[in-house]
Design a protein around this motif. Sequence first.
Motif, PDB file in Angstrom:
ATOM      1  N   PHE A  50      13.443  38.066  24.433  1.00 19.83           N
ATOM      2  CA  PHE A  50      13.135  38.589  23.105  1.00 19.83           C
ATOM      3  C   PHE A  50      14.400  39.011  22.356  1.00 19.83           C
ATOM      4  O   PHE A  50      14.439  39.003  21.133  1.00 19.83           O
ATOM      5  N   LEU A  51      15.435  39.374  23.093  1.00 16.17           N
ATOM      6  CA  LEU A  51      16.663  39.884  22.484  1.00 16.17           C
ATOM      7  C   LEU A  51      17.713  38.803  22.209  1.00 16.17           C
ATOM      8  O   LEU A  51      18.719  39.073  21.574  1.00 16.17           O
ATOM      9  N   LEU A  52      17.461  37.592  22.680  1.00 20.65           N
ATOM     10  CA  LEU A  52      18.431  36.513  22.501  1.00 20.65           C
ATOM     11  C   LEU A  52      18.267  35.850  21.136  1.00 20.65           C
ATOM     12  O   LEU A  52      17.147  35.657  20.661  1.00 20.65           O
ATOM     13  N   ASP A  53      19.381  35.468  20.555  1.00 17.76           N
ATOM     14  CA  ASP A  53      19.361  34.769  19.267  1.00 17.76           C
ATOM     15  C   ASP A  53      18.929  33.313  19.419  1.00 17.76           C
ATOM     16  O   ASP A  53      18.342  32.735  18.518  1.00 17.76           O
ATOM     17  N   TYR A  54      19.267  32.699  20.543  1.00 14.26           N
ATOM     18  CA  TYR A  54      18.910  31.313  20.832  1.00 14.26           C
ATOM     19  C   TYR A  54      18.132  31.262  22.140  1.00 14.26           C
ATOM     20  O   TYR A  54      18.521  31.896  23.122  1.00 14.26           O
ATOM     21  N   GLN A  55      17.065  30.495  22.148  1.00 13.19           N
ATOM     22  CA  GLN A  55      16.247  30.386  23.341  1.00 13.19           C
ATOM     23  C   GLN A  55      16.761  29.279  24.257  1.00 13.19           C
ATOM     24  O   GLN A  55      17.083  28.185  23.811  1.00 13.19           O
ATOM     25  N   PRO A  56      16.809  29.565  25.559  1.00 15.82           N
ATOM     26  CA  PRO A  56      17.287  28.588  26.544  1.00 15.82           C
ATOM     27  C   PRO A  56      16.118  27.794  27.136  1.00 15.82           C
ATOM     28  O   PRO A  56      14.952  28.039  26.831  1.00 15.82           O
ATOM     29  N   GLU A  57      16.468  26.876  28.018  1.00 15.87           N
ATOM     30  CA  GLU A  57      15.497  26.333  28.963  1.00 15.87           C
ATOM     31  C   GLU A  57      15.487  27.328  30.119  1.00 15.87           C
ATOM     32  O   GLU A  57      16.533  27.852  30.493  1.00 15.87           O
ATOM     33  N   VAL A  58      14.322  27.607  30.671  1.00 13.12           N
ATOM     34  CA  VAL A  58      14.190  28.634  31.710  1.00 13.12           C
ATOM     35  C   VAL A  58      13.660  27.993  32.992  1.00 13.12           C
ATOM     36  O   VAL A  58      12.688  27.228  32.949  1.00 13.12           O
ATOM     37  N   PHE A  59      14.305  28.321  34.128  1.00 13.54           N
ATOM     38  CA  PHE A  59      13.912  27.768  35.417  1.00 13.54           C
ATOM     39  C   PHE A  59      14.033  28.814  36.511  1.00 13.54           C
ATOM     40  O   PHE A  59      15.011  29.556  36.539  1.00 13.54           O
ATOM     41  N   PRO A  60      13.089  28.849  37.436  1.00  8.76           N
ATOM     42  CA  PRO A  60      13.292  29.636  38.659  1.00  8.76           C
ATOM     43  C   PRO A  60      14.207  28.822  39.575  1.00  8.76           C
ATOM     44  O   PRO A  60      14.227  27.592  39.505  1.00  8.76           O
ATOM     45  N   ASN A  61      14.990  29.498  40.414  1.00 13.57           N
ATOM     46  CA  ASN A  61      15.772  28.730  41.389  1.00 13.57           C
ATOM     47  C   ASN A  61      15.449  29.193  42.804  1.00 13.57           C
ATOM     48  O   ASN A  61      14.768  30.186  43.014  1.00 13.57           O
ATOM     49  N   PHE A  62      15.941  28.458  43.766  1.00  8.22           N
ATOM     50  CA  PHE A  62      15.581  28.714  45.157  1.00  8.22           C
ATOM     51  C   PHE A  62      16.254  29.936  45.754  1.00  8.22           C
ATOM     52  O   PHE A  62      15.975  30.305  46.884  1.00  8.22           O
ATOM     53  N   ASP A  63      17.132  30.590  44.996  1.00  8.62           N
ATOM     54  CA  ASP A  63      17.729  31.849  45.445  1.00  8.62           C
ATOM     55  C   ASP A  63      16.897  33.048  45.013  1.00  8.62           C
ATOM     56  O   ASP A  63      17.255  34.182  45.294  1.00  8.62           O
ATOM     57  N   GLY A  64      15.808  32.797  44.274  1.00  8.80           N
ATOM     58  CA  GLY A  64      14.984  33.890  43.766  1.00  8.80           C
ATOM     59  C   GLY A  64      15.490  34.431  42.442  1.00  8.80           C
ATOM     60  O   GLY A  64      15.051  35.485  41.986  1.00  8.80           O
ATOM     61  N   ASN A  65      16.401  33.725  41.822  1.00 12.55           N
ATOM     62  CA  ASN A  65      16.939  34.112  40.523  1.00 12.55           C
ATOM     63  C   ASN A  65      16.294  33.265  39.427  1.00 12.55           C
ATOM     64  O   ASN A  65      15.643  32.263  39.719  1.00 12.55           O
ATOM     65  N   ILE A  66      16.504  33.665  38.190  1.00 11.29           N
ATOM     66  CA  ILE A  66      16.015  32.882  37.056  1.00 11.29           C
ATOM     67  C   ILE A  66      17.224  32.379  36.293  1.00 11.29           C
ATOM     68  O   ILE A  66      18.163  33.130  36.016  1.00 11.29           O
ATOM     69  N   GLN A  67      17.172  31.109  35.986  1.00 10.41           N
ATOM     70  CA  GLN A  67      18.289  30.431  35.357  1.00 10.41           C
ATOM     71  C   GLN A  67      17.955  30.122  33.896  1.00 10.41           C
ATOM     72  O   GLN A  67      16.880  29.627  33.598  1.00 10.41           O
ATOM     73  N   LEU A  68      18.902  30.416  33.013  1.00  5.82           N
ATOM     74  CA  LEU A  68      18.790  30.092  31.595  1.00  5.82           C
ATOM     75  C   LEU A  68      19.822  29.005  31.302  1.00  5.82           C
ATOM     76  O   LEU A  68      20.984  29.153  31.673  1.00  5.82           O
ATOM     77  N   GLU A  69      19.382  27.928  30.672  1.00  4.08           N
ATOM     78  CA  GLU A  69      20.289  26.816  30.422  1.00  4.08           C
ATOM     79  C   GLU A  69      20.318  26.441  28.950  1.00  4.08           C
ATOM     80  O   GLU A  69      19.286  26.416  28.286  1.00  4.08           O
ATOM     81  N   TYR A  70      21.530  26.129  28.497  1.00  2.71           N
ATOM     82  CA  TYR A  70      21.748  25.661  27.132  1.00  2.71           C
ATOM     83  C   TYR A  70      22.572  24.391  27.202  1.00  2.71           C
ATOM     84  O   TYR A  70      23.510  24.299  28.003  1.00  2.71           O
TER      85      TYR A  70
END
Length: 140
Positions: A71-91
């Motif tokens: 909600f606080l980001l100016d640009y929205q990323p692609e969002v993915f869960p990863n196998f380390d239990g983290n969430i990845q944002l990609e541009y």
Amino acid sequence: MKKYILVENLRAMNDKLDLDKIIANSKQTKIEETINLIRNLYKLNKIKNLKLDEEVTFSNEFVDSVCHILFLLDYQPEVFPNFDGNIQLEYEKDSRYLEIEITPSMKVNIFKIDDEEYENDEYNDLNINNLNNTINNFMR
């Protein structure tokens, strides 16, 4: 007479800057970003309590925190869960790539491929202003 001159000056500025086009593009960008935000929130809702194996899960609290960040980001990323239990944002933009990995403890790691080929192997505390600055600089 002064009002007429002011109106004529505004018309001349509008013609020169094509303000209607700028406003239309701005509205379109905001609409697109809102649609992308909704898509990301839907995606994140799907990974709540996702278990990739016995050790890797995505808690409601963690996912809700990432939703708040989006909600606080100016640009929205692609969002993915990863196998380390983290969430990845990609541009991606042109031939450049920016990846931001967020951990459940709200640490971030940034990986960027561009002219500088920047890679960060450290996890730092999340700072939304710094994060937005990094993303905004990348998207320009």
